[in-house]
Design an enzyme around this catalytic site. Structure first.
Site, PDB file in Angstrom:
ATOM      1  N   HIS A  38     -10.071   1.438   1.658  1.00 29.72           N
ATOM      2  CA  HIS A  38      -9.595   2.795   1.977  1.00 29.72           C
ATOM      3  C   HIS A  38     -10.771   3.763   2.139  1.00 29.72           C
ATOM      4  CE1 HIS A  38      -5.224   2.667   1.762  1.00 29.72           C
ATOM      5  NE2 HIS A  38      -5.217   2.112   0.563  1.00 29.72           N
TER       6      HIS A  38
ATOM      7  N   CYS B 126       0.853  -1.188   0.000  1.00 36.25           N
ATOM      8  CA  CYS B 126       0.000   0.000   0.000  1.00 36.25           C
ATOM      9  C   CYS B 126       0.884   1.232   0.000  1.00 36.25           C
ATOM     10  CB  CYS B 126      -0.902  -0.009   1.238  1.00 36.25           C
ATOM     11  SG  CYS B 126      -2.002   1.419   1.319  1.00 36.25           S
ATOM     12  N   LEU B 127       0.536   2.194  -0.841  1.00 33.70           N
ATOM     13  CA  LEU B 127       1.307   3.436  -0.893  1.00 33.70           C
ATOM     14  C   LEU B 127       1.241   4.190   0.442  1.00 33.70           C
ATOM     15  CD1 LEU B 127       0.245   4.594  -4.466  1.00 33.70           C
ATOM     16  CD2 LEU B 127       2.437   3.567  -3.782  1.00 33.70           C
TER      17      LEU B 127
ATOM     18  N   HIS C 290      -9.148  -3.605  -2.054  1.00 31.01           N
ATOM     19  CA  HIS C 290      -8.179  -2.835  -1.254  1.00 31.01           C
ATOM     20  C   HIS C 290      -8.546  -1.343  -1.281  1.00 31.01           C
ATOM     21  CE1 HIS C 290      -3.776  -1.921  -0.178  1.00 31.01           C
ATOM     22  NE2 HIS C 290      -4.199  -0.759  -0.637  1.00 31.01           N
ATOM     23  N   GLU C 291      -8.926  -0.836  -2.463  1.00 25.75           N
ATOM     24  CA  GLU C 291      -9.254   0.591  -2.588  1.00 25.75           C
ATOM     25  C   GLU C 291     -10.578   0.931  -1.899  1.00 25.75           C
ATOM     26  OE1 GLU C 291      -6.805   2.098  -3.414  1.00 25.75           O
ATOM     27  OE2 GLU C 291      -5.752   0.596  -4.610  1.00 25.75           O
TER      28      GLU C 291
HETATM   29  O1  GNR Z   1       0.281  -0.210  -5.753  1.00 27.02           O
HETATM   30  C1  GNR Z   1      -0.346  -1.003  -5.065  1.00 27.02           C
HETATM   31  N1  GNR Z   1      -0.111  -2.336  -5.184  1.00 27.02           N
HETATM   32  C2  GNR Z   1      -0.904  -3.303  -4.591  1.00 27.02           C
HETATM   33  C3  GNR Z   1      -0.417  -4.607  -4.557  1.00 27.02           C
HETATM   34  C4  GNR Z   1      -1.172  -5.607  -3.999  1.00 27.02           C
HETATM   35  C5  GNR Z   1      -2.414  -5.339  -3.498  1.00 27.02           C
HETATM   36  C6  GNR Z   1      -2.920  -4.046  -3.507  1.00 27.02           C
HETATM   37  C7  GNR Z   1      -2.157  -3.042  -4.060  1.00 27.02           C
HETATM   38  S1  GNR Z   1      -2.802  -1.424  -4.104  1.00 27.02           S
HETATM   39  C8  GNR Z   1      -1.324  -0.506  -4.075  1.00 27.02           C
HETATM   40  C9  GNR Z   1      -1.616   0.973  -4.214  1.00 27.02           C
HETATM   41  C10 GNR Z   1      -2.424   1.437  -3.021  1.00 27.02           C
HETATM   42  O2  GNR Z   1      -1.980   1.591  -1.924  1.00 27.02           O
HETATM   43  N2  GNR Z   1      -3.685   1.626  -3.231  1.00 27.02           N
HETATM   44  O3  GNR Z   1      -4.482   1.984  -2.198  1.00 27.02           O
HETATM   45 NI    NI Z   2      -3.557   1.234  -0.397  1.00 23.02          NI
END
Ligand code: GNR
Ligand code: NI
Length: 168
Positions: free
Chosen positions: A138, A92-93, A134-135
């Protein structure tokens, strides 16, 4: 266009629940363009508005190898199609430098608005399904570290707090 600052765990603003977008406007499209630029610059395969401290239900994704397939989801609604869970090492960034295994449903359907405010529905599997979930987490104030043990999450928090102090 601009590269925006990405909030990092354990910033409490990442815990904000984003609000639905009531009207897709030129301002929304400007934000989408900035988010795509920010995601590509990072680089990442997805970015939720929450991560750039905008608490609206908007996310961008591009799982292509060559930045050729930007996808925009406004007010996304997920339906799980295949409840069988698959494991993937997620990053995750907002949690830079850490990758941990997370289990999620393998196949989902998502209904959303596009950048013109038009509704669409699609089925996603593989990395697209993982990234979308995942998004959307968030947008609900949830991070992949929430699926880990308390011990692992605390280790990650301590390391990132130290990194952030050293940068300050
Ligand atoms: O760039 C990202 N790679 C990633 C790899 C595996 C599962 C989820 C991700 S999302 C992430 C970018 C990010 O943080 N999106 O919220
Ligand atoms: Ni993320």
């Amino acid at each position: 266009m601009a590269v925006l600052e990405i909030l990092e765990f354990p910033d409490s603003r990442l815990r904000t629940e984003a609000k639905p977008i009531t009207e897709v406007t030129a301002d929304t499209r400007a934000l989408i363009d900035d988010m795509l630029e920010t995601m590509y610059a990072a680089p990442g395969i997805g970015l939720a508005a929450t991560q750039v401290n905008v608490h609206q239900r908007l996310l961008v994704m591009d799982i292509s190898d060559d930045k050729s397939a930007p996808q925009v989801f406004i007010n996304p609604q997920i339906t799980i199609l295949d409840p069988e869970q698959g494991e993937y090492d997620e990053g995750c960034l907002s949690v830079p430098g850490f990758y941990e295994t997370v289990s999620r449903p393998r196949e989902v359907e998502v209904s959303a608005l596009d950048r013109n405010g038009e509704p669409f529905t699609c089925r996603l599997d593989g990395l697209a399904a993982i990234c979308l979930q995942h998004e959307v987490d968030h947008l609900n104030g949830k991070l992949f570290v929430d699926y880990l043990s308390t011990l692992k999450r605390q280790r990650i928090r301590k390391k990132l707090e130290k990194d952030q102090r050293q940068r300050a």
